[in-house]
Design a protein around this motif. Structure first.
Motif, short mmCIF file in Angstrom:
data_model
loop_
_atom_site.label_atom_id
_atom_site.label_comp_id
_atom_site.label_asym_id
_atom_site.label_seq_id
_atom_site.Cartn_x
_atom_site.Cartn_y
_atom_site.Cartn_z
N ALA A 7 13.81 23.47 -10.90
CA ALA A 7 13.42 24.84 -10.56
C ALA A 7 11.95 24.90 -10.15
O ALA A 7 11.58 25.59 -9.19
CB ALA A 7 13.68 25.77 -11.74
N GLY A 8 11.10 24.16 -10.87
CA GLY A 8 9.68 24.11 -10.52
C GLY A 8 9.47 23.51 -9.14
O GLY A 8 8.65 23.99 -8.36
N LEU A 9 10.23 22.45 -8.84
CA LEU A 9 10.13 21.85 -7.51
C LEU A 9 10.56 22.84 -6.43
O LEU A 9 9.97 22.89 -5.35
CB LEU A 9 11.02 20.60 -7.44
CG LEU A 9 10.56 19.39 -8.27
CD1 LEU A 9 11.63 18.31 -8.24
CD2 LEU A 9 9.24 18.84 -7.73
N ALA A 10 11.56 23.66 -6.73
CA ALA A 10 12.05 24.63 -5.75
C ALA A 10 11.02 25.73 -5.49
O ALA A 10 10.89 26.23 -4.37
CB ALA A 10 13.36 25.24 -6.23
N PHE A 11 10.27 26.13 -6.56
CA PHE A 11 9.28 27.20 -6.43
C PHE A 11 7.90 26.69 -6.02
O PHE A 11 7.01 27.48 -5.74
CB PHE A 11 9.15 27.97 -7.74
CG PHE A 11 10.33 28.84 -8.06
CD1 PHE A 11 10.74 29.84 -7.20
CD2 PHE A 11 11.04 28.66 -9.24
CE1 PHE A 11 11.83 30.64 -7.48
CE2 PHE A 11 12.13 29.47 -9.54
CZ PHE A 11 12.53 30.46 -8.66
N GLY A 12 7.71 25.36 -6.01
CA GLY A 12 6.38 24.81 -5.78
C GLY A 12 6.09 24.50 -4.32
O GLY A 12 6.81 24.92 -3.41
N PHE A 72 7.65 23.24 -18.08
CA PHE A 72 8.37 22.33 -17.18
C PHE A 72 8.40 22.88 -15.75
O PHE A 72 8.26 22.13 -14.79
CB PHE A 72 9.79 22.11 -17.70
CG PHE A 72 9.83 21.35 -18.99
CD1 PHE A 72 9.34 20.06 -19.07
CD2 PHE A 72 10.34 21.93 -20.13
CE1 PHE A 72 9.36 19.36 -20.25
CE2 PHE A 72 10.37 21.23 -21.33
CZ PHE A 72 9.88 19.94 -21.39
N VAL A 73 8.54 24.19 -15.63
CA VAL A 73 8.49 24.81 -14.31
C VAL A 73 7.11 24.61 -13.70
O VAL A 73 6.98 24.27 -12.51
CB VAL A 73 8.83 26.31 -14.40
CG1 VAL A 73 8.54 27.00 -13.07
CG2 VAL A 73 10.29 26.50 -14.76
N PHE A 74 6.07 24.80 -14.51
CA PHE A 74 4.70 24.65 -14.01
C PHE A 74 4.45 23.23 -13.52
O PHE A 74 3.82 23.01 -12.48
CB PHE A 74 3.71 25.01 -15.12
CG PHE A 74 2.27 24.81 -14.73
CD1 PHE A 74 1.65 25.68 -13.86
CD2 PHE A 74 1.53 23.76 -15.24
CE1 PHE A 74 0.32 25.50 -13.49
CE2 PHE A 74 0.22 23.57 -14.89
CZ PHE A 74 -0.39 24.44 -14.01
N PHE A 75 4.95 22.24 -14.28
CA PHE A 75 4.77 20.85 -13.84
C PHE A 75 5.48 20.63 -12.50
O PHE A 75 4.94 19.98 -11.60
CB PHE A 75 5.31 19.89 -14.89
CG PHE A 75 5.02 18.45 -14.59
CD1 PHE A 75 3.81 17.88 -14.93
CD2 PHE A 75 5.96 17.66 -13.93
CE1 PHE A 75 3.54 16.55 -14.63
CE2 PHE A 75 5.70 16.34 -13.63
CZ PHE A 75 4.48 15.78 -13.99
N GLY A 76 6.68 21.19 -12.37
CA GLY A 76 7.39 21.08 -11.11
C GLY A 76 6.66 21.78 -9.97
O GLY A 76 6.66 21.30 -8.83
#
Length: 418
Positions: free
Chosen positions: A39-44, A275-279
């Motif tokens: 999810a983080g990768l998708a929002f990053g 975890f989202v932030f890391f992504g």
């Protein structure tokens, strides 16, 4: 007003997405960590829906998430438990560190990233995920197995080692010299030793001082104390996570149990944000170039973790089947690996380190439950080995008898969030 509305929309969408992903993971009886990272990768950067207004708030939430993860981990263990594990299981801890930190350090040096990145990647490959492992043990009904105390002891030793490792990495990433780094480490060790001493001798008094029959007051006192100590630790160039971990160790008994129950929802929320932030700070386009090195590292460290668990269980007198189960269960990596890599990403020492760590954790957090379930039967098929069955045992008694694990220890491990 417009930016405030955008923030609420973005942040609400993130929380809703995390809730839905958590529900999907629960239905699949799987760790939600890889879904949060995706999810983080998708929002990053380079993702499908890059964030704007809410990214700064997510960054603060991520920092709180790390602090709560370590606090909750500290609440699981008393100081006497840690001292006892150090005395009896330290050889297994040393073997664990050597076998599993070395591949990460070697890969970083081979890729030309330098000694600081090598020290960081060594930590990423060293530490297993107690959160994922505890869930797997519960799902497979192995909390009472004879090899489970060996697994938990290794996890405890890894957690305790982080109280020394994180300050060292923090000093290295800050670029401090040998003298300043030595002072930082001395302060960290001194504080950790002092807290352990106070917890062993005066843990009951500290817990009574914090204790309250009112859940609201207890929550405010424990959370406020944790954030205060974490902030002071960071000011002293010691990891805020270590400060939170030591606060958790200092609390015991009913206070620790009550605080655990109150803080679990907050931990789950802010840990998911971490975890989202890391992504968010990992460009999805950067992962394919490091996918093969991450896969190679995952294969090597799967073998080294399996060897670690096998050796530790053999040393404890566990049967061959239990040794393979212990080794396969320890494979999963997760939140601590991301915490360590996150420090390096924030410091900006090596652009490829974050994507490689993300890919590595994604691989092993998915593979970990599979190795826990299938390592022992696969090893038995390959080796054709069967444990000898005493003549006085009926065929139905051939399976290894479980041992009793106290409810507090089992439940505590099943709730932990490393």
């Amino acid at each position: 007003m417009h930016s405030s509305a955008i923030f609420l929309i973005e942040f609400g969408a993130i929380i809703l997405a995390l809730g839905l992903l958590g529900r999907v993971a629960g239905r699949l009886r799987f760790s939600p960590i890889p879904l949060y990272l995706l999810a983080g990768l998708a929002f990053g950067k380079g993702g499908l829906l890059p964030l704007g207004a809410s990214e700064e708030f997510v960054a603060i939430g991520a920092e709180i998430g790390v602090i709560l993860l370590l606090l909750m981990l500290g609440l699981e263990y008393s100081a006497s438990d840690l001292v006892s594990n150090l005395k009896t299981q330290y050889p297994a801890g040393l073997v664990d560190a050597v076998l599993n930190a070395t591949p990460g350090a070697v890969l970083a040096l081979l890729m030309g990233w330098g000694p600081v990145a090598a020290a960081v990647l060594a930590g990423v490959t060293w530490v297993s995920s107690s959160g994922v492992i505890a869930k797997v043990l519960g799902d497979l009904g192995r909390l009472g197995n004879r090899e489970t105390p060996v697994i938990l002891s290794i996890l405890v030793l890894e957690d305790l080692s982080m109280a020394v490792y994180l300050p060292i990495i923090t000093a290295l990433l800050a670029g401090t010299g040998l003298a300043a780094g030595s002072i930082t480490l001395a302060i960290a060790l001194g504080v950790a030793g002092l807290v352990l001493l106070l917890a062993v001798r005066y843990g009951g008094h500290i817990s009574r001082l914090v204790s309250s029959d009112d859940p609201e007051r207890l929550l405010l006192v424990v959370l406020g104390l944790t954030l205060l100590v974490a902030g002071l630790a960071q000011q002293l160039q010691v990891s805020a996570a270590v400060g939170a971990f030591l606060v958790g160790i200092a609390l015991s008994g009913e206070v620790a149990e009550s605080a655990h129950n109150l803080l679990t929802p907050l931990r789950d929320l802010f840990a998911a944000m971490f975890f989202v932030f890391f992504g968010l700070h990992t460009n999805a386009a950067d992962i394919p170039p490091v996918l093969l090195p991450a896969l190679a590292l995952a294969i090597v460290t799967t073998l080294t973790k399996t060897a670690t668990g096998y050796w530790a269980a053999k040393r404890a007198g566990i049967s061959v089947k239990g040794r393979w189960r212990a080794g396969g269960t320890l494979v999963a990596r997760g939140e601590f690996s991301i915490v360590i890599a996150g420090l390096a990403v924030t410091a900006g020492i090596e652009p490829s380190l974050g994507p490689l760590a993300t890919a590595y954790v994604l691989i092993l957090v998915v593979a970990g439950p599979l190795t826990a379930r299938y390592t022992e039967p696969i090893a038995r098929r390959l080796t054709g080995h069967r444990d000898p069955v005493p003549a006085n045992l009926a065929p139905a008694q051939e399976a290894e008898a479980p041992v009793t694990v106290t409810p507090s220890a089992a439940d505590g491990q099943d709730r932990s969030g490393r």
